[in-house]
Motif scaffolding. Structure first.
Motif, PDB file in Angstrom:
ATOM      1  N   UNK A 166       0.643  -1.057  -0.044  1.00  0.00           N
ATOM      2  CA  UNK A 166       0.012  -0.079  -0.068  1.00  0.00           C
ATOM      3  C   UNK A 166       0.980   1.205  -0.124  1.00  0.00           C
ATOM      4  N   UNK A 167       1.977   1.362   0.758  1.00  0.00           N
ATOM      5  CA  UNK A 167       2.918   2.412   0.750  1.00  0.00           C
ATOM      6  C   UNK A 167       3.870   2.537  -0.434  1.00  0.00           C
ATOM      7  N   UNK A 168       3.967   1.241  -0.963  1.00  0.00           N
ATOM      8  CA  UNK A 168       4.981   1.109  -2.249  1.00  0.00           C
ATOM      9  C   UNK A 168       6.251   1.205  -1.835  1.00  0.00           C
ATOM     10  N   UNK A 169       6.629   0.534  -0.456  1.00  0.00           N
ATOM     11  CA  UNK A 169       7.714   0.195   0.167  1.00  0.00           C
ATOM     12  C   UNK A 169       8.323  -1.088   0.516  1.00  0.00           C
ATOM     13  N   UNK A 170       9.306  -1.575   0.567  1.00  0.00           N
ATOM     14  CA  UNK A 170       9.803  -2.668   1.138  1.00  0.00           C
ATOM     15  C   UNK A 170       9.671  -2.356   2.792  1.00  0.00           C
ATOM     16  N   UNK A 171       9.345  -3.660   3.207  1.00  0.00           N
ATOM     17  CA  UNK A 171       8.835  -3.671   4.625  1.00  0.00           C
ATOM     18  C   UNK A 171      10.049  -3.150   5.562  1.00  0.00           C
ATOM     19  N   UNK A 172      11.148  -3.302   5.309  1.00  0.00           N
ATOM     20  CA  UNK A 172      12.120  -3.038   6.095  1.00  0.00           C
ATOM     21  C   UNK A 172      12.343  -1.305   6.110  1.00  0.00           C
TER      22      UNK A 172
END
Ligand code: EZ4
Ligand code: CO
Length: 402
Positions: free
Chosen positions: A100-106
């Motif tokens: 949803x954020x367009x980011x890898x979880x780290x």
């Protein structure tokens, strides 16, 4: 962003895995590992019967609230089945939040604290001569840390020694196979193994050993002391850890570092071990310790007491768990080491993933979310096969810890 669909996939691409897949009403998907080796269908039933019905319609963004709902709301807290089920939900929701954020979880966990995640591999062989060759193979592949397990003279089979050198699978039969154990034979043999490995590979290679819960504290103290000349990075699970104060005895006698916790399910299982500084590495991992949210709590507690992470990463933890573990490992200040047993090509095909091994490190990749998925069509081609872990008896037939 509501959870619209939730399903549990049980598949056996060379070994059994349980995977939770969540789908939101706006079409995002998330995956979570729910594999509990030898008890897979217990977790699948827990999820199907008790968790999935309360997930449908929930706000997928509320990760912590959902965790608390499942933990407190069950009334019956903790335990491997419950916590593995909660872990799967938590992991899948972090995957969705990343997408949803367009980011890898780290990145959502605070960003990288290091360039890569140092991993260790498993060198094992029946004889010392053969294990030296195996250690050499891992060094040639670029590993900076190697776990060493050998057969014990006089014992027919030993934990950690497998026929297939890359893919160790202890759950080897539908009903538990029986191993025989001798503590005296073991304590006499192991130091001779490490004497030769250290002499051959020099001081630079990190060496580890898994005792797999077979000793008493005073026996573990003797083993730790006898291994001191070979400077192990850790001695793993020297004794079963229900009695946390038992580790005080080991600590009084040896400077060999101790790693414990692959079977722990919650922060309460390691609270005393950590706060009394009785261990050096805590081996809790995403799938068996309540997911990314709870594991981070454990590692934050550990950071207060000079304890570093050393997450379990055997082949019975699926690539979904491995991907999630790498996002945690990359983002915490007190990372120590990550276990990495390679999966078979069939497993890798069912779980396409972006993480990559290079130069002794694993890298989670930059895909939004966890960077791992399950190919459900392919998974369907590998039906569940009952498989249980072995049991262990002393030479006289007494049941012992496996
Ligand atoms: O025996 O994951 O450090 N690794 C281990 C593993 C465990 C299995 C049990 O399912 O101890 O090999
Ligand atoms: Co272990």
């Amino acid at each position: 962003m509501r959870i619209a669909e939730a399903r549990v996939v049980v598949t056996c691409p060379d070994r059994n895995f349980v995977t939770l897949k969540l789908v939101t009403d706006d079409g995002l998907t998330g995956v979570g590992d729910a594999t509990l080796n030898g008890r897979e269908l217990a977790v699948a039933a827990y999820l199907n019967e008790h968790v999935l019905p309360v997930l449908i319609g929930r706000d997928a963004a509320r990760i912590e609230d959902t965790w608390q709902f499942l933990y407190r709301g069950a009334y019956w807290r903790r335990g491997p089945v419950t916590m593995t089920a909660i872990a799967a939900v938590d992991t899948a929701l972090w995957d969705i939040k990343g997408k949803a954020a367009g980011l890898p979880v780290y990145q959502l966990l605070g960003g990288r604290c290091r360039d890569g995640v140092t991993v260790y591999g498993h060198a094992n062989a029946e004889t010392v001569d053969d294990v030296l060759a195996e250690v050499g193979r891992y060094v040639d592949m670029g590993y900076r840390a190697v776990r060493v397990q050998t057969g014990i003279p006089g014992l027919a089979s030993t934990y950690g020694v497998s026929g297939d050198k890359m893919f160790y699978e202890p759950a080897d039969a539908a009903l538990p196979s029986e191993n025989v154990w001798s503590t005296p034979a073991y304590l006499n043999h192991v130091p001779t193994v490490f004497e030769r490995v250290r002499a051959e590979f020099g001081p630079g290679l990190a060496l580890l050993h898994d005792v797999h819960h077979r000793l008493t504290p005073i026996e573990a103290a003797r083993l730790g002391r006898s291994l001191e000349p070979y400077a192990l990075t850790w001695m793993e699970d020297p004794v079963p850890a229900e009695l946390q104060e038992g580790f005080r005895l080991i600590r009084r006698h040896t400077t060999t570092p101790i790693a414990v916790g692959e079977v722990f399910n919650s922060i309460w299982d390691c609270q005393q071990l950590i706060s009394e500084q009785l261990i050096d590495y805590v081996r809790t991992t995403v799938v068996h310790a309540g997911g990314i949210s709870h594991l981070r709590r454990i590692f934050d507690l550990a950071a207060l007491y000079h304890v570093r992470s050393g997450s379990h990463g055997a082949t019975d933890l699926s690539p979904v768990c491995m991907a999630a573990a790498l996002h945690v490992d990359l983002s915490i200040p007190n990372f120590g080491l990550q276990e990495y047993m390679r999966h078979t090509p069939a497993t890798d095909a069912v779980f396409p993933h972006s993480y990559r091994f290079a130069d002794g490190y694993l890298h989670p990749g930059e895909e939004p979310g966890l960077g791992v998925d399950i190919d459900e069509d392919l998974a369907a081609q590998y039906p569940y096969r009952p498989a249980q872990l072995p049991v262990n008896r002393l030479v006289d037939g007494t049941m012992h810890n496996w």
